[in-house]
Design a protein around this motif. Structure first.
Motif, PDB file in Angstrom:
ATOM      1  N   LEU A  95      -4.909  86.983 -28.517  1.00 43.90           N
ATOM      2  CA  LEU A  95      -6.320  87.358 -28.455  1.00 43.90           C
ATOM      3  C   LEU A  95      -6.693  88.225 -29.643  1.00 43.90           C
ATOM      4  O   LEU A  95      -5.826  88.748 -30.358  1.00 43.90           O
ATOM      5  N   GLU A 135      -9.257  83.712 -30.801  1.00 47.38           N
ATOM      6  CA  GLU A 135      -8.011  83.394 -30.109  1.00 47.38           C
ATOM      7  C   GLU A 135      -7.189  82.398 -30.922  1.00 47.38           C
ATOM      8  O   GLU A 135      -7.730  81.431 -31.474  1.00 47.38           O
ATOM      9  N   ARG A 185      -0.544  82.760 -26.341  1.00 53.55           N
ATOM     10  CA  ARG A 185      -1.969  82.912 -26.663  1.00 53.55           C
ATOM     11  C   ARG A 185      -2.190  84.299 -27.239  1.00 53.55           C
ATOM     12  O   ARG A 185      -1.875  85.303 -26.612  1.00 53.55           O
TER      13      ARG A 185
END
Length: 521
Positions: free
Chosen positions: A429, A412, A427
């Motif tokens: 991933l 991440e 964010r």
């Protein structure tokens, strides 16, 4: 605009190439994804060519029925009624395609497309009827011109229209400004901190710049090169066409410069340099420079010490400074300065370098150079100059063996907006696909390879208004809108409110002046 778009899975590329050539021999223009230029985004180019193509030919096989990309492309042809399916081998077709007539190309000799095959001829006949057939032109009956309204009614309509426009204009301006604030995504400064196993970036700027720092290595494998040369003090062949007993050194006569040239590039020739002392450092590569527009690819797979460096674009050269004693192994590479003849499939050498001239010079092929570096020890390796390197684009995706794009993120990470600290960072991933191809003032500030970590630590900054993150079939635009920035910045919000108030007041004053002017007349 191509006559035919060929949709296929990457495992069927030889059949797709043969079919494209055979259809071009019939006089049609054919597009398939091998024609995408280097540096071009796959998704927009595929969508553009798919939309322009007059017909779509899909090659069904056990591989393509599992490909999401093939199903998306054939779905476009199905909706436009210009889909021509062909089956390379027996397979159960996806739901929704089983009742469509499909040409059977089983056993079609793709290596000799001139040889007659009923399935291929049936496909050609259907394409000919669709692409080269003719139909009557549609005609539209002329309608009588509308009657002009009487002059008084026309004046009254214009007067009412003007008054309504004057009343509605402030609301329209404010509404348009609000809609623009919701939809418009002006360029914003970004900064990213990511861990990746592969990175591609396009060199920015307007001149050649250092893109990789001087790298120490314990072994170096060179691929996709045109010429490699150095001046040894001693050179002995331990395995090759001139040795009678394998692995017994065979000194070669002093020859000045030793020049190595690869054989057929299709054989994947390579040249590997290692220290004569196992585990010791072998040499250091000088800083590598590249021109604007060149693409640099770095890859380090988790659990493996090798760092792969690929350079695409304008031809480059590399200089390596070697230790005095080393081993050199070649595969499909000939020692051009040695008059021996024989099989150069594999050869090994013991080399003693001059202390005054330890350089090993590598010249790339016209558009490609690949270096595979094994770093010594377990220390972190700084890959770029401390001052950083400019980047016009950053791509964190790679093409899988199935023909689908995959993410190169291994953990991440975050992508933030330093000018708007109150906006939460994005964010990212490990499943997210991210490619920034419209990066302004882009700069890679930090890039390291740590054998103890799972990949490459990357930090970069830049400015862009387009940040698309793809996760599976869903694509999201995550760049902040103007409205988001206004809400995050009190000063910008106040300034926007003042501008809208000034526009509304100006419209009201303008309407009042028009009314007063009309009464005075």
């Amino acid at each position: 605009m191509a006559d035919i778009f060929v949709s296929y899975a990457s495992g069927d590329r030889p059949a797709a190439q043969a079919l494209a050539a055979a259809l071009e021999d019939r006089g049609w223009s054919v597009w398939w994804d091998r024609k995408i230029p280097i540096g071009t985004e796959f998704d927009p180019e595929l969508e553009r060519q798919l939309g322009l193509a007059r017909s779509i030919v899909v090659l069904w096989s056990p591989r393509s029925v599992k490909s999401k990309w093939v199903k998306d492309e054939t779905g476009e042809g199905l909706s436009r009624h210009n889909l021509f399916p062909a089956m390379l081998e027996p397979v159960t077709l996806p739901f929704g395609y089983r009742r469509i007539q499909t040409a059977d190309l089983s056993g079609w000799p793709g290596t000799d497309p001139a040889q007659s095959h009923p399935g291929f001829e049936r496909l050609v006949s259907s394409l000919h009827a669709y692409l080269d057939g003719s139909s009557g032109a549609a005609t539209v009956a002329e309608e009588p011109a509308p009657r002009s309204p009487p002059p008084l009614r026309s004046y009254w309509r214009r007067s009412i229209g003007f008054r309504l426009a004057a009343l509605a204009l402030p609301a329209i301006v404010i509404g348009a400004a609000g809609l623009a604030a919701i939809l418009w995504r002006p360029a914003v400064r970004i900064e990213a901190d990511l861990l990746v196993e592969q990175l591609k970036w396009q060199v920015g700027g307007d001149r050649k710049v250092p893109v990789l720092d001087g790298l120490a290595f314990s072994s170096l494998r060179v691929e996709d090169f045109r010429r490699a040369s150095f001046t040894p003090r001693q050179l002995a062949l331990t395995e090759g066409p001139a040795t009678r007993e394998p692995r017994r050194p065979h000194p070669l006569p002093t020859m000045g410069e030793a020049v190595f040239v690869p054989d057929d590039p299709q054989l994947h020739p390579s040249l590997t340099i290692e220290s004569a002392t196992p585990g010791a450092a072998t040499g250091t590569m000088d800083p590598l420079r590249a021109a604007p527009g060149n693409w640099i690819r770095l890859a380090r797979r988790p659990g493996r010490p090798e760092l792969t460096i690929g350079i695409e674009g304008e031809s480059v050269s590399a200089v390596v400074n070697l230790t005095p004693a080393l081993r050199l192994a070649t595969q499909y590479v000939a020692l051009a300065s040695f008059p021996a003849t024989g099989d150069w499939t594999q050869a090994s050498y013991l080399v003693q370098m001059h202390e005054t001239d330890p350089s090993f010079r590598i010249e790339a092929r016209p558009t490609l150079l690949t270096l595979v570096v094994t770093q010594p020890g377990s220390s972190t390796l700084e890959l770029i100059p401390k001052s950083g390197t400019p980047a016009a684009a950053v791509d964190l995706t790679e093409l899988s063996s199935e023909g689908d794009f995959e993410s190169t993120l291994v953990a991440e990470g975050t992508l933030g907006f330093p000018d708007f600290p109150s906006i939460d960072p994005i964010r990212l991933l490990s499943t997210h696909l991210l490619a920034l191809h419209e990066l302004q003032d882009g700069f890679i500030t930090h890039l390291t390879s740590d054998p103890a970590s799972a990949g490459l630590r990357l930090r970069f900054v830049g400015k862009t208004g387009r940040i698309r993150v793809k996760d599976g079939a869903q694509t999201r635009e995550v760049a902040p809108t103007l409205l988001t920035r206004i809400r995050a910045n009190a000063e910008l919000g106040f300034l926007t409110a003042m501008v809208l108030w000034a526009l509304s007041a100006a419209m009201t004053v303008y309407k009042a002046i028009r009314e007063l002017s009309g009464r005075g007349a």
